[in-house]
Design an enzyme around this catalytic site. Sequence first.
Site, PDB file in Angstrom:
ATOM      1  N   ILE A 131     -58.731  40.844  58.733  1.00 34.51           N
ATOM      2  CA  ILE A 131     -57.347  41.266  58.522  1.00 34.51           C
ATOM      3  C   ILE A 131     -57.205  42.780  58.667  1.00 34.51           C
ATOM      4  CG2 ILE A 131     -55.565  41.459  56.719  1.00 34.51           C
ATOM      5  CD1 ILE A 131     -56.511  38.603  55.855  1.00 34.51           C
ATOM      6  N   SER A 135     -54.745  38.011  46.863  1.00 25.42           N
ATOM      7  CA  SER A 135     -55.015  36.633  47.250  1.00 25.42           C
ATOM      8  C   SER A 135     -54.226  35.685  46.368  1.00 25.42           C
ATOM      9  CB  SER A 135     -56.512  36.318  47.119  1.00 25.42           C
ATOM     10  OG  SER A 135     -56.746  34.936  47.251  1.00 25.42           O
ATOM     11  N   TYR A 171     -63.719  36.663  41.855  1.00 29.38           N
ATOM     12  CA  TYR A 171     -62.868  37.208  42.912  1.00 29.38           C
ATOM     13  C   TYR A 171     -61.388  37.002  42.565  1.00 29.38           C
ATOM     14  CZ  TYR A 171     -60.973  37.792  47.672  1.00 29.38           C
ATOM     15  OH  TYR A 171     -60.256  38.210  48.768  1.00 29.38           O
ATOM     16  N   THR A 182     -61.601  34.547  58.934  1.00 28.73           N
ATOM     17  CA  THR A 182     -62.161  35.889  59.059  1.00 28.73           C
ATOM     18  C   THR A 182     -63.661  35.841  58.777  1.00 28.73           C
ATOM     19  OG1 THR A 182     -61.838  36.441  56.720  1.00 28.73           O
ATOM     20  CG2 THR A 182     -59.987  36.883  58.223  1.00 28.73           C
TER      21      THR A 182
END
Length: 322
Positions: A52, A176, A202, A235
């Site tokens: 990204i 996210s 995360y 990605t």
Amino acid sequence: MSLYRNAIWFLNGIHQYTRKGYEAAFKDFEPQDLDVSVVGRSFMITGANSGIGRATAMAIAKKGGTVHMVCRNKDKAEEARVDITSESGNTEVYIHIVDMSETRKVWEFAEAFKKQYPALNVLINNAGCMVHKRELNTEGLEKNFATNTMGVYILTESLIPLLQKSRDPRVITVSSGGMLVQKLRVDDLQSEKGDFDAVMVYAQNKRQQVVLTQQWAKAYPLIHFSAMHPGWADTPAVSTSMPQFHQMMGERLRSAEQGADTVVWLALSRAAARTCGGQFFQDRTPVPAHLPLAWTHSSAEEIQSFMTQLETLARAIGHNLM
């Protein structure tokens, strides 16, 4: 409750976060929003050599912006820079080698950048990591937290004076949708308690980023702060850190360019600048930062504790940010 959050989040994701979700949202985009030239405006993008970040750097370079690529790996950064300048025809693309997990070095870089450059119009906090076992950086911070939260905090706080002097300043943080399953844990910011689950760590870091964005927007109203969810994109970071998820989703994943679309829109468009600061975006639209009935809201006291802890940690490793 965590089971409920995860189930609702995944069902939402299948409908909204995939390539089909992007294609559905795309029908409502205003094409003229990105019909702009940003020659003379400067953009800093962390993690700009792949995924990204690279797609964002390419899009901005094609619009004439000056691009500062903040990357960890010099060879990969140089390869990306060559591709970006070649395809865009824009030579105003610069590399800065910084490991965002090393918080002292992040601060040193930001201080040097302020002395070298007179302006920065847009900061894009894109770099992130998902380390699957608990590791510490040289300052003793857990590496996911160091990269995803403290690195973002220190870079942004350090560059705010430069942003404030610039025209139409913006800060965009690539968060996210995974943060929707997490409530801010002010008593365990570095995931020291219980089992270490990298995916949940995360997600917690991404919740921290959204809270930071909301607080910065209140503290610095002259800068437009926003956070965004890129959707589930194909990605290198996703394929490396979540190989099973990557394989399971396959062609349903968005392209890196589709994942970057809202970052680019937030960075370039006049329409984005007219939105209220501090919001969480998905496909160019502000969306709630909490799932219904998920009990992930934080009290004012919890948020103040979070901000105080970040400031204390920054000062403890020798950063005088204020």
